[in-house]
Enzyme design. Sequence first.
Site, PDB file in Angstrom:
ATOM      1  N   HIS A 168     -36.926 -37.932  13.245  1.00 44.24           N
ATOM      2  CA  HIS A 168     -36.752 -38.936  14.291  1.00 44.24           C
ATOM      3  C   HIS A 168     -37.909 -39.939  14.310  1.00 44.24           C
ATOM      4  O   HIS A 168     -37.800 -41.016  14.896  1.00 44.24           O
ATOM      5  CB  HIS A 168     -36.657 -38.239  15.652  1.00 44.24           C
ATOM      6  CG  HIS A 168     -35.857 -38.993  16.670  1.00 44.24           C
ATOM      7  ND1 HIS A 168     -35.734 -40.369  16.664  1.00 44.24           N
ATOM      8  CD2 HIS A 168     -35.129 -38.565  17.736  1.00 44.24           C
ATOM      9  CE1 HIS A 168     -34.982 -40.753  17.675  1.00 44.24           C
ATOM     10  NE2 HIS A 168     -34.604 -39.678  18.349  1.00 44.24           N
ATOM     11  N   ASP A 382     -17.313 -40.269   2.658  1.00 38.88           N
ATOM     12  CA  ASP A 382     -16.516 -39.906   1.480  1.00 38.88           C
ATOM     13  C   ASP A 382     -17.301 -40.250   0.216  1.00 38.88           C
ATOM     14  O   ASP A 382     -17.349 -41.399  -0.209  1.00 38.88           O
ATOM     15  CB  ASP A 382     -15.175 -40.638   1.511  1.00 38.88           C
ATOM     16  CG  ASP A 382     -14.291 -40.282   0.326  1.00 38.88           C
ATOM     17  OD1 ASP A 382     -14.722 -39.474  -0.526  1.00 38.88           O
ATOM     18  OD2 ASP A 382     -13.175 -40.832   0.248  1.00 38.88           O
TER      19      ASP A 382
END
Length: 445
Positions: A168, A382
């Site tokens: 983060h 994908d």
Amino acid sequence: MCNSNFKNIELKMASSTILSRKFIKPSPPTPSSHRHYNLSFRDQTANNLYLPIAALYSKPENHTITQISNILENSLSKILFFYYPFGGRIKDNKYVDCNDIGAEYFNVHINCQMSEILSNPYNDAIEIVFPQNLAWGNSLSEERSSLLVVQLSHFDCGGVGISICLSHKVADGYSGCKFLSDWVSMARDDHKLNFQLSCQFDGASFFPPIDNPPPMPNVVPDPERCVSRMYNLSSSTLLKLKDIVVSTNPQIQNPSRIEVATALFHKCGVDVSMAKSGVFRRTVLFHVMNLRPPIPFNTIGNATCYFSTRAMSIDKTTLPNYVGELQKAKQQIRYELKDMNTKELALHAIEKIKEIVNIAKDDCFDMYFCTSLCTFGSRKIDFGWGSPLRVTHVKDPMKNKFIFMDDPSGEGINVLITLTEADMLLFESNKELLEFASPVVQSLE
């Protein structure tokens, strides 16, 4: 009672075997002109946790696990050239030494069927596709200083999981999803040589670093055991919720799907609190807002701020009121930020951090946090062997957290909810929740 109801959370027989562990370096190497990357003020004040996200795929038809690993490793090496800070190491909470040590990469076999995860009613089972004890871990610890950790998991059934843990300190949710999207594009475009990318590590120009940034609240696991579940709100359900809100209060204009979903889950959380204690307790809900725009969309790093909505009395705990208050709060924060310079933005961020800390210390409100990753493209991961069956996070280390993500259709919303065990038992039986939301449980049979 709680323990018996949550026995199915952990996969009793599942275990993982690390087949290989390596560091993937940027290729070509990072030029010397980019060796030193200054953290922005928002990076400096971000917590040290990893942002974990995982995608699960059915058995690839035209790729072996060796081919999949080769595609991931090669494309990761190439995308790290563009995302060069992710392969470096943070120094003194001031800058990243872009030294090309690289991202950590695990190849792991998991000896269970993927259906054991997808059909589990609790999302906690997903933790097995992350390196042990890493999800939400301390990304700046001496034992683990990699800013990006990737795991390729393959199951007995041939199903595949790909997870990332991104510090983060160098990325918010938007940045993490953009990195994933660009990595996917690199993998699919590997043979065409026409890949173009626009990402800028220029956050320090919008949030100049400071010498002694205020610390963020320490994020430690809640002392009560927490669990997580994922619920789906279909597009038709979201339309129904919008109709209810507008017909009840015509002054509310064009409520968004996130606004009505937030209102529903906040209201259900209040119902749980009242069911436990028998009395209303004031609530505050902190929202994370993406600052792109006005900050450019291709800025990587932390570019968010907080705003909050409150319910001070029980008559305010209606769906229309929650949506109305949410719209007012967003309009107000946009007005406040509109003409701020960088120094004022930093001061504003400091005040919001202090507000969270003070409310937590006073313990006079039930606190909820929510963030949305919708429209960030996380459902389209994908790499070349199909769209994922599920994209999700692991449970948050703290209770009362809602994370919104696009469902596979792109029209509905999947909501990952982290609550204490006791609260979850009440939450999952809430009649209003079950009227609009369905637990996300899949079977590969």
